[in-house]
Design an enzyme around this catalytic site. Structure first.
Site, PDB file in Angstrom:
ATOM      1  N   ILE A 141       0.837  -1.206   0.000  1.00 57.34           N
ATOM      2  CA  ILE A 141       0.000   0.000   0.000  1.00 57.34           C
ATOM      3  C   ILE A 141       0.872   1.256   0.000  1.00 57.34           C
ATOM      4  CG2 ILE A 141      -1.798   1.258   1.250  1.00 57.34           C
ATOM      5  CD1 ILE A 141      -2.624  -1.546   2.442  1.00 57.34           C
TER       6      ILE A 141
ATOM      7  N   ASP B 290      11.517   2.772   5.139  1.00 57.28           N
ATOM      8  CA  ASP B 290      11.212   1.339   5.223  1.00 57.28           C
ATOM      9  C   ASP B 290      12.481   0.616   5.680  1.00 57.28           C
ATOM     10  OD1 ASP B 290       8.730  -0.339   3.516  1.00 57.28           O
ATOM     11  OD2 ASP B 290      10.370  -1.462   4.415  1.00 57.28           O
TER      12      ASP B 290
ATOM     13  N   LEU C 183      12.814  -2.563   4.962  1.00 60.02           N
ATOM     14  CA  LEU C 183      12.863  -3.640   3.963  1.00 60.02           C
ATOM     15  C   LEU C 183      12.709  -5.033   4.579  1.00 60.02           C
ATOM     16  CD1 LEU C 183      15.631  -2.214   1.570  1.00 60.02           C
ATOM     17  CD2 LEU C 183      13.151  -2.061   1.331  1.00 60.02           C
TER      18      LEU C 183
ATOM     19  N   ASP D 242      14.346   1.819  10.526  1.00 59.67           N
ATOM     20  CA  ASP D 242      13.355   1.101  11.323  1.00 59.67           C
ATOM     21  C   ASP D 242      12.490   2.157  12.030  1.00 59.67           C
ATOM     22  OD1 ASP D 242      12.045  -0.242  13.416  1.00 59.67           O
ATOM     23  OD2 ASP D 242      13.701  -1.673  13.673  1.00 59.67           O
TER      24      ASP D 242
ATOM     25  N   TYR E  92      -1.792  -9.463  16.179  1.00 54.77           N
ATOM     26  CA  TYR E  92      -1.772  -8.335  15.237  1.00 54.77           C
ATOM     27  C   TYR E  92      -2.816  -7.289  15.632  1.00 54.77           C
ATOM     28  CZ  TYR E  92      -2.543  -6.080  10.617  1.00 54.77           C
ATOM     29  OH  TYR E  92      -2.702  -5.198   9.584  1.00 54.77           O
TER      30      TYR E  92
ATOM     31  N   LYS F 132      -1.923  -3.529  16.789  1.00 56.14           N
ATOM     32  CA  LYS F 132      -2.378  -2.407  15.968  1.00 56.14           C
ATOM     33  C   LYS F 132      -3.325  -1.514  16.772  1.00 56.14           C
ATOM     34  CE  LYS F 132      -1.916  -1.794  11.940  1.00 56.14           C
ATOM     35  NZ  LYS F 132      -0.927  -1.021  11.132  1.00 56.14           N
TER      36      LYS F 132
ATOM     37  N   VAL G 118      -4.759 -12.615   0.013  1.00 53.96           N
ATOM     38  CA  VAL G 118      -5.343 -13.811  -0.578  1.00 53.96           C
ATOM     39  C   VAL G 118      -5.461 -13.705  -2.105  1.00 53.96           C
ATOM     40  CG1 VAL G 118      -7.736 -13.076  -0.086  1.00 53.96           C
ATOM     41  CG2 VAL G 118      -7.232 -15.486  -0.360  1.00 53.96           C
TER      42      VAL G 118
ATOM     43  N   ILE H  83      -5.655 -22.785  -2.391  1.00 52.85           N
ATOM     44  CA  ILE H  83      -6.037 -23.471  -1.144  1.00 52.85           C
ATOM     45  C   ILE H  83      -6.823 -22.512  -0.249  1.00 52.85           C
ATOM     46  CG2 ILE H  83      -5.195 -24.626   0.938  1.00 52.85           C
ATOM     47  CD1 ILE H  83      -2.778 -25.525  -0.717  1.00 52.85           C
TER      48      ILE H  83
ATOM     49  N   ARG I 203     -15.171 -11.354   2.930  1.00 54.07           N
ATOM     50  CA  ARG I 203     -14.156 -10.303   2.917  1.00 54.07           C
ATOM     51  C   ARG I 203     -14.702  -9.076   2.185  1.00 54.07           C
ATOM     52  NH1 ARG I 203     -12.720 -12.943   6.538  1.00 54.07           N
ATOM     53  NH2 ARG I 203     -10.875 -14.259   6.685  1.00 54.07           N
TER      54      ARG I 203
HETATM   55  N1  LIG Z   1      -3.045  -5.221   3.051  1.00 49.89           N
HETATM   56  C1  LIG Z   1      -4.160  -5.233   3.773  1.00 49.89           C
HETATM   57  O1  LIG Z   1      -5.162  -5.857   3.386  1.00 49.89           O
HETATM   58  C2  LIG Z   1      -4.238  -4.480   5.075  1.00 49.89           C
HETATM   59  C3  LIG Z   1      -5.420  -4.594   5.843  1.00 49.89           C
HETATM   60  C4  LIG Z   1      -5.490  -3.907   7.048  1.00 49.89           C
HETATM   61  C5  LIG Z   1      -4.460  -3.082   7.439  1.00 49.89           C
HETATM   62  N2  LIG Z   1      -3.335  -2.981   6.692  1.00 49.89           N
HETATM   63  C6  LIG Z   1      -2.263  -2.097   7.173  1.00 49.89           C
HETATM   64  O2  LIG Z   1      -1.774  -1.363   6.061  1.00 49.89           O
HETATM   65  C7  LIG Z   1      -0.402  -1.057   6.242  1.00 49.89           C
HETATM   66  C8  LIG Z   1       0.393  -1.450   5.016  1.00 49.89           C
HETATM   67  O3  LIG Z   1       0.215  -2.850   4.790  1.00 49.89           O
HETATM   68  P1  LIG Z   1       0.683  -3.576   3.458  1.00 49.89           P
HETATM   69  O4  LIG Z   1      -0.362  -4.557   3.110  1.00 49.89           O
HETATM   70  O5  LIG Z   1       1.125  -2.588   2.464  1.00 49.89           O
HETATM   71  O6  LIG Z   1       1.914  -4.406   4.033  1.00 49.89           O
HETATM   72  P2  LIG Z   1       3.404  -4.602   3.493  1.00 49.89           P
HETATM   73  O7  LIG Z   1       4.021  -5.660   4.322  1.00 49.89           O
HETATM   74  O8  LIG Z   1       3.406  -4.739   2.021  1.00 49.89           O
HETATM   75  O9  LIG Z   1       4.042  -3.206   3.864  1.00 49.89           O
HETATM   76  C9  LIG Z   1       4.506  -2.918   5.159  1.00 49.89           C
HETATM   77  C10 LIG Z   1       5.863  -2.304   5.007  1.00 49.89           C
HETATM   78  O10 LIG Z   1       6.351  -1.946   6.298  1.00 49.89           O
HETATM   79  C11 LIG Z   1       7.739  -2.226   6.323  1.00 49.89           C
HETATM   80  N3  LIG Z   1       8.142  -2.387   7.716  1.00 49.89           N
HETATM   81  C12 LIG Z   1       7.825  -3.396   8.558  1.00 49.89           C
HETATM   82  N4  LIG Z   1       8.392  -3.196   9.752  1.00 49.89           N
HETATM   83  C13 LIG Z   1       9.076  -2.027   9.659  1.00 49.89           C
HETATM   84  C14 LIG Z   1       9.880  -1.290  10.564  1.00 49.89           C
HETATM   85  N5  LIG Z   1      10.107  -1.719  11.814  1.00 49.89           N
HETATM   86  N6  LIG Z   1      10.412  -0.117  10.139  1.00 49.89           N
HETATM   87  C15 LIG Z   1      10.223   0.325   8.867  1.00 49.89           C
HETATM   88  N7  LIG Z   1       9.485  -0.346   7.974  1.00 49.89           N
HETATM   89  C16 LIG Z   1       8.917  -1.507   8.359  1.00 49.89           C
HETATM   90  C17 LIG Z   1       7.900  -3.495   5.518  1.00 49.89           C
HETATM   91  O11 LIG Z   1       9.226  -3.686   5.038  1.00 49.89           O
HETATM   92  C18 LIG Z   1       6.906  -3.251   4.392  1.00 49.89           C
HETATM   93  O12 LIG Z   1       7.517  -2.609   3.295  1.00 49.89           O
HETATM   94  C19 LIG Z   1       0.023  -1.785   7.528  1.00 49.89           C
HETATM   95  O13 LIG Z   1       0.009  -0.848   8.582  1.00 49.89           O
HETATM   96  C20 LIG Z   1      -1.057  -2.820   7.736  1.00 49.89           C
HETATM   97  O14 LIG Z   1      -1.232  -3.127   9.106  1.00 49.89           O
HETATM   98  C21 LIG Z   1      -3.190  -3.680   5.523  1.00 49.89           C
END
Ligand SMILES: NC(=O)c1ccc[n+]([C@@H]2O[C@H](COP(=O)([O-])OP(=O)(O)OC[C@H]3O[C@@H](n4cnc5c(N)ncnc54)[C@H](O)[C@@H]3O)[C@@H](O)[C@H]2O)c1
Length: 337
Positions: free
Chosen positions: A23, A42, A44, A70, A158, A162, A201, A216, A225
């Site tokens: 995102i 990030d 990474l 971080d 989680y 959060k 998914v 699966i 969803r």
């Molecule tokens: N994808 C979904 O369906 C969904 C649903 C609900 C909430 N969210 C929230 O949306 C946000 C983005 O999710 P996403 O799906 O893009 O996930 P993602 O894993 O693709 O992106 C998260 C990013 O955070 C980085 N990251 C993790 N720990 C870190 C740290 N300590 N310091 C710096 N960077 C760090 C990771 O490297 C990654 O690039 C998150 O906060 C997640 O909780 C996502």
């Protein structure tokens, strides 16, 4: 609803944490296009530099830079990045499956990371803090449609971590007057979503089907969803950053549509496996998997004017026309391996 001109973000310095993730990378892209000075932060741990390579390599638009940091880091490198920042979009997180493996790290990142960034924001006079949260803070919803006032009963590490992040955000708004907004995302889909076991998914099914493997479904598959198109969340973030009506508020950022996992698996097979070589397989149920979602998005539609994409199958079909870019460069390579 007040109309929001997102072009107002042009020239402003913004941080997108988790910007190399799914995102976050879409949000970086939109902010770069608007002309904001974008810092993609990030570590990474899950994201990929490849997800933002197209932004880093744009010589004609040098308004993007990558900071490998971080979110828990409170040292001089973090202070330097925060210098002159207008808005923080906090998207970095330790995700659901990772939380199951390492709940302590999850707490550090999702709660401690938010606290650290909020402290940094106060120290450096940040104007706006937008927090990416999740529908998991409600746990298994008991009240339908589920509005923002639903009780918090998370049923996963989680969701707990959060929720702690959210609560810190609220405290900084109430105690120090920081302009904050919480966006609770639900089942986001779109290009560049991770397709390994930590991914979403839609991407996981896509990867398996394109590898000639059955999708699966965990458990009976009647889990509902509310799939939400990633670009709609980008718009929600931009509007939240600017609208006075978003101050101190939490919003469900969900399309409101309802698709079961069985429907998803069957529908994706129809699109991607017209020869019907594959079939839906069922596996063990996931711990803490939420069964029913009927999410109210009335508040965000009325207050921020977000129009969610309601044509899930149409949008998915269009997006899947370019499977390579949907899976992203690295995923594509892994899929071929
Ligand atoms: N994808 C979904 O369906 C969904 C649903 C609900 C909430 N969210 C929230 O949306 C946000 C983005 O999710 P996403 O799906 O893009 O996930 P993602 O894993 O693709 O992106 C998260 C990013 O955070 C980085 N990251 C993790 N720990 C870190 C740290 N300590 N310091 C710096 N960077 C760090 C990771 O490297 C990654 O690039 C998150 O906060 C997640 O909780 C996502």
């Amino acid at each position: 609803m007040t109309d929001v001109d997102t072009a107002q973000l042009a020239g402003r310095k913004v941080i997108v944490t988790g910007g190399a993730g799914f995102i976050g990378s879409h949000l970086c892209e939109a902010l770069v296009d608007i002309g904001a000075e974008v810092i993609c932060m990030d570590d990474l741990s899950a994201g990929k530099r490849d997800n933002v390579a197209h932004l880093e390599n744009r010589s004609n638009r040098p308004n993007f830079r990558f900071a490998e940091l971080d979110v828990c880091d409170s040292g001089p490198a973090m202070d330097a990045v925060f210098e002159g920042v207008d808005t923080v979009f906090h998207n970095a997180a330790s995700k659901k499956n990772i939380c199951l493996i390492n709940p302590h790290r999850d707490l550090d990142v999702n709660a401690g990371g938010a606290l650290n960034l909020l402290q940094m924001s106060m120290k450096h006079g940040v104007r706006k803090f937008v927090q990416a949260s999740t529908g998991s803070v409600y746990g298994e919803p008991q009240i339908f449609p589920t509005t923002e006032t639903h009780p918090f009963e998370p049923v996963s590490y989680y969701g707990v971590s959060k929720l702690a992040g959210e609560r810190y955000v609220d405290v900084f708004h109430k105690l120090y007057g920081l302009d904050t907004t919480i966006l609770r995302y639900f089942h986001v889909y779109g290009p560049r979503q991770e397709s390994n076991e930590f991914g979403g998914v839609v991407s996981i099914f896509l990867r398996r089907i394109t590898q000639g493997q059955n999708p699966i479904v965990f458990g009976h598959g009647e889990q509902v969803r509310s799939f939400t198109w990633v670009k709609d969340l980008v718009e929600a973030n931009l509007r939240a950053a600017l609208s006075p009506r978003a101050t101190g508020q939490a919003f469900n950022a969900a399309s409101g549509i309802r698709v079961t996992i069985n429907e998803l698996a069957k529908g994706m097979l129809e699109i991607l496996d017209p020869q019907q070589k594959l079939a839906v397989e069922h596996g063990e149920p996931l711990i803490g998997d939420i069964m029913e979602f009927d999410v109210s998005n009335t508040k965000i539609r009325e207050e921020l004017g977000i129009e969610f994409e309601g044509d899930f199958w149409g949008t998915l079909k269009t997006a899947l026309a370019d499977i390579d870019s949907f899976l992203g460069k690295t995923d594509k390579a892994e899929a071929a391996a």
